[in-house]
Design a protein around this motif. Structure first.
Motif, PDB file in Angstrom:
ATOM      1  N   ALA A  36     -40.600 -52.696  45.120  1.00 26.06           N
ATOM      2  CA  ALA A  36     -40.338 -52.992  43.710  1.00 26.06           C
ATOM      3  C   ALA A  36     -41.658 -53.416  43.071  1.00 26.06           C
ATOM      4  O   ALA A  36     -42.514 -54.000  43.733  1.00 26.06           O
ATOM      5  N   THR A  37     -41.818 -53.105  41.801  1.00 28.64           N
ATOM      6  CA  THR A  37     -43.049 -53.465  41.107  1.00 28.64           C
ATOM      7  C   THR A  37     -42.729 -54.300  39.883  1.00 28.64           C
ATOM      8  O   THR A  37     -41.636 -54.214  39.324  1.00 28.64           O
ATOM      9  N   ALA A  38     -43.695 -55.104  39.454  1.00 30.74           N
ATOM     10  CA  ALA A  38     -43.511 -55.950  38.274  1.00 30.74           C
ATOM     11  C   ALA A  38     -43.329 -55.103  37.014  1.00 30.74           C
ATOM     12  O   ALA A  38     -42.590 -55.474  36.111  1.00 30.74           O
ATOM     13  N   ASP A  39     -44.002 -53.945  36.954  1.00 30.18           N
ATOM     14  CA  ASP A  39     -43.884 -53.096  35.763  1.00 30.18           C
ATOM     15  C   ASP A  39     -42.749 -52.094  35.877  1.00 30.18           C
ATOM     16  O   ASP A  39     -42.562 -51.264  35.019  1.00 30.18           O
ATOM     17  N   ALA A  40     -41.970 -52.186  36.950  1.00 30.50           N
ATOM     18  CA  ALA A  40     -40.789 -51.343  37.173  1.00 30.50           C
ATOM     19  C   ALA A  40     -41.120 -49.860  37.261  1.00 30.50           C
ATOM     20  O   ALA A  40     -40.293 -49.019  36.939  1.00 30.50           O
ATOM     21  N   ALA A  41     -42.326 -49.522  37.736  1.00 35.05           N
ATOM     22  CA  ALA A  41     -42.663 -48.122  37.970  1.00 35.05           C
ATOM     23  C   ALA A  41     -41.772 -47.588  39.083  1.00 35.05           C
ATOM     24  O   ALA A  41     -41.342 -48.332  39.958  1.00 35.05           O
ATOM     25  N   LEU A  42     -41.480 -46.315  39.056  1.00 28.44           N
ATOM     26  CA  LEU A  42     -40.688 -45.693  40.106  1.00 28.44           C
ATOM     27  C   LEU A  42     -41.612 -45.318  41.252  1.00 28.44           C
ATOM     28  O   LEU A  42     -42.535 -44.519  41.085  1.00 28.44           O
ATOM     29  N   LEU A  43     -41.387 -45.928  42.429  1.00 25.23           N
ATOM     30  CA  LEU A  43     -42.223 -45.671  43.588  1.00 25.23           C
ATOM     31  C   LEU A  43     -41.405 -45.113  44.738  1.00 25.23           C
ATOM     32  O   LEU A  43     -40.255 -45.501  44.939  1.00 25.23           O
ATOM     33  N   CYS A  44     -42.022 -44.223  45.512  1.00 24.94           N
ATOM     34  CA  CYS A  44     -41.439 -43.695  46.732  1.00 24.94           C
ATOM     35  C   CYS A  44     -41.484 -44.789  47.792  1.00 24.94           C
ATOM     36  O   CYS A  44     -42.219 -45.765  47.660  1.00 24.94           O
ATOM     37  N   PHE A  45     -40.744 -44.626  48.875  1.00 25.03           N
ATOM     38  CA  PHE A  45     -40.780 -45.604  49.956  1.00 25.03           C
ATOM     39  C   PHE A  45     -42.159 -45.688  50.604  1.00 25.03           C
ATOM     40  O   PHE A  45     -42.497 -46.672  51.236  1.00 25.03           O
ATOM     41  N   CYS A  46     -43.009 -44.662  50.420  1.00 21.57           N
ATOM     42  CA  CYS A  46     -44.376 -44.699  50.952  1.00 21.57           C
ATOM     43  C   CYS A  46     -45.343 -45.390  50.000  1.00 21.57           C
ATOM     44  O   CYS A  46     -46.494 -45.600  50.337  1.00 21.57           O
ATOM     45  N   GLY A  47     -44.867 -45.742  48.796  1.00 24.28           N
ATOM     46  CA  GLY A  47     -45.704 -46.430  47.813  1.00 24.28           C
ATOM     47  C   GLY A  47     -46.285 -45.532  46.741  1.00 24.28           C
ATOM     48  O   GLY A  47     -46.859 -46.009  45.771  1.00 24.28           O
ATOM     49  N   ARG A  69     -46.299 -43.155  43.488  1.00 25.29           N
ATOM     50  CA  ARG A  69     -45.521 -43.105  42.249  1.00 25.29           C
ATOM     51  C   ARG A  69     -44.649 -41.851  42.225  1.00 25.29           C
ATOM     52  O   ARG A  69     -45.098 -40.761  42.542  1.00 25.29           O
ATOM     53  N   VAL A  70     -43.370 -42.017  41.858  1.00 25.64           N
ATOM     54  CA  VAL A  70     -42.439 -40.898  41.739  1.00 25.64           C
ATOM     55  C   VAL A  70     -42.467 -40.416  40.291  1.00 25.64           C
ATOM     56  O   VAL A  70     -42.268 -41.201  39.367  1.00 25.64           O
ATOM     57  N   GLU A  71     -42.738 -39.151  40.122  1.00 19.81           N
ATOM     58  CA  GLU A  71     -42.811 -38.570  38.773  1.00 19.81           C
ATOM     59  C   GLU A  71     -41.448 -38.066  38.333  1.00 19.81           C
ATOM     60  O   GLU A  71     -40.681 -37.527  39.136  1.00 19.81           O
ATOM     61  N   LEU A  72     -41.172 -38.236  37.058  1.00 17.55           N
ATOM     62  CA  LEU A  72     -39.940 -37.704  36.482  1.00 17.55           C
ATOM     63  C   LEU A  72     -40.129 -36.231  36.165  1.00 17.55           C
ATOM     64  O   LEU A  72     -41.238 -35.809  35.833  1.00 17.55           O
ATOM     65  N   PRO A  73     -39.062 -35.429  36.246  1.00 18.38           N
ATOM     66  CA  PRO A  73     -39.182 -34.017  35.858  1.00 18.38           C
ATOM     67  C   PRO A  73     -39.514 -33.900  34.376  1.00 18.38           C
ATOM     68  O   PRO A  73     -39.266 -34.829  33.605  1.00 18.38           O
ATOM     69  N   GLY A  74     -40.040 -32.772  33.981  1.00 19.04           N
ATOM     70  CA  GLY A  74     -40.492 -32.549  32.608  1.00 19.04           C
ATOM     71  C   GLY A  74     -39.517 -32.975  31.533  1.00 19.04           C
ATOM     72  O   GLY A  74     -39.901 -33.627  30.569  1.00 19.04           O
ATOM     73  N   GLU A  75     -38.238 -32.645  31.683  1.00 25.54           N
ATOM     74  CA  GLU A  75     -37.288 -32.983  30.626  1.00 25.54           C
ATOM     75  C   GLU A  75     -36.964 -34.476  30.573  1.00 25.54           C
ATOM     76  O   GLU A  75     -36.356 -34.949  29.628  1.00 25.54           O
ATOM     77  N   LEU A  76     -37.375 -35.241  31.594  1.00 27.34           N
ATOM     78  CA  LEU A  76     -37.186 -36.689  31.582  1.00 27.34           C
ATOM     79  C   LEU A  76     -38.500 -37.445  31.426  1.00 27.34           C
ATOM     80  O   LEU A  76     -38.508 -38.662  31.357  1.00 27.34           O
ATOM     81  N   ALA A  77     -39.613 -36.739  31.359  1.00 27.83           N
ATOM     82  CA  ALA A  77     -40.928 -37.372  31.346  1.00 27.83           C
ATOM     83  C   ALA A  77     -41.135 -38.282  30.140  1.00 27.83           C
ATOM     84  O   ALA A  77     -41.954 -39.187  30.190  1.00 27.83           O
ATOM     85  N   PHE A  78     -40.406 -38.079  29.070  1.00 27.17           N
ATOM     86  CA  PHE A  78     -40.559 -38.918  27.885  1.00 27.17           C
ATOM     87  C   PHE A  78     -39.953 -40.303  28.090  1.00 27.17           C
ATOM     88  O   PHE A  78     -40.199 -41.215  27.322  1.00 27.17           O
ATOM     89  N   LEU A  79     -39.170 -40.494  29.131  1.00 28.94           N
ATOM     90  CA  LEU A  79     -38.526 -41.779  29.393  1.00 28.94           C
ATOM     91  C   LEU A  79     -39.549 -42.761  29.949  1.00 28.94           C
ATOM     92  O   LEU A  79     -40.358 -42.407  30.779  1.00 28.94           O
ATOM     93  N   GLY A  80     -39.476 -43.978  29.499  1.00 28.71           N
ATOM     94  CA  GLY A  80     -40.386 -45.005  30.009  1.00 28.71           C
ATOM     95  C   GLY A  80     -39.796 -45.668  31.246  1.00 28.71           C
ATOM     96  O   GLY A  80     -38.706 -45.336  31.685  1.00 28.71           O
ATOM     97  N   PRO A  81     -40.534 -46.623  31.833  1.00 24.70           N
ATOM     98  CA  PRO A  81     -40.028 -47.326  33.005  1.00 24.70           C
ATOM     99  C   PRO A  81     -38.828 -48.184  32.662  1.00 24.70           C
ATOM    100  O   PRO A  81     -38.669 -48.615  31.522  1.00 24.70           O
TER     101      PRO A  81
END
Length: 83
Positions: free
Chosen positions: A51-62, A64-76
């Motif tokens: 878990a991160t303080a800025d609520a970034a989406l991270l994989c279990f390896c640490g 960053r997990v990227e959102l697909p193009g149609e969801l990329a406009f969504l913030g953390p």
């Protein structure tokens, strides 16, 4: 292999872990805040991602997990208010 997030139609829930594809499927057209909260919960609770303080989406390896193009406009996702 890092987690992928994919948009899908006709899911039983807003976000679903697909271990065969190493991906989280998210329902197209879902409410933004709820979708991000559910993805964050799958990553941190179910898969053990940090878990991160800025609520970034991270994989279990640490990574960053990227959102697909149609969801990329969504913030953390906002961290829950614990007051």
């Amino acid at each position: 292999m890092c987690i992928l997030i994919c948009v899908a139609d006709d899911l039983p829930k807003i976000a679903v872990w697909d271990p065969d594809e190493v991906s989280i499927l998210v329902a197209r057209g879902s409410e933004t805040g709820e979708l991000l909260r559910e993805v964050q919960e799958i990553l941190t609770i179910d898969l053990g991602a940090p878990a991160t303080a800025d609520a970034a989406l991270l994989c279990f390896c640490g990574t960053r997990v990227e959102l697909p193009g149609e969801l990329a406009f969504l913030g953390p996702v906002e961290a829950p208010d614990t007051r």
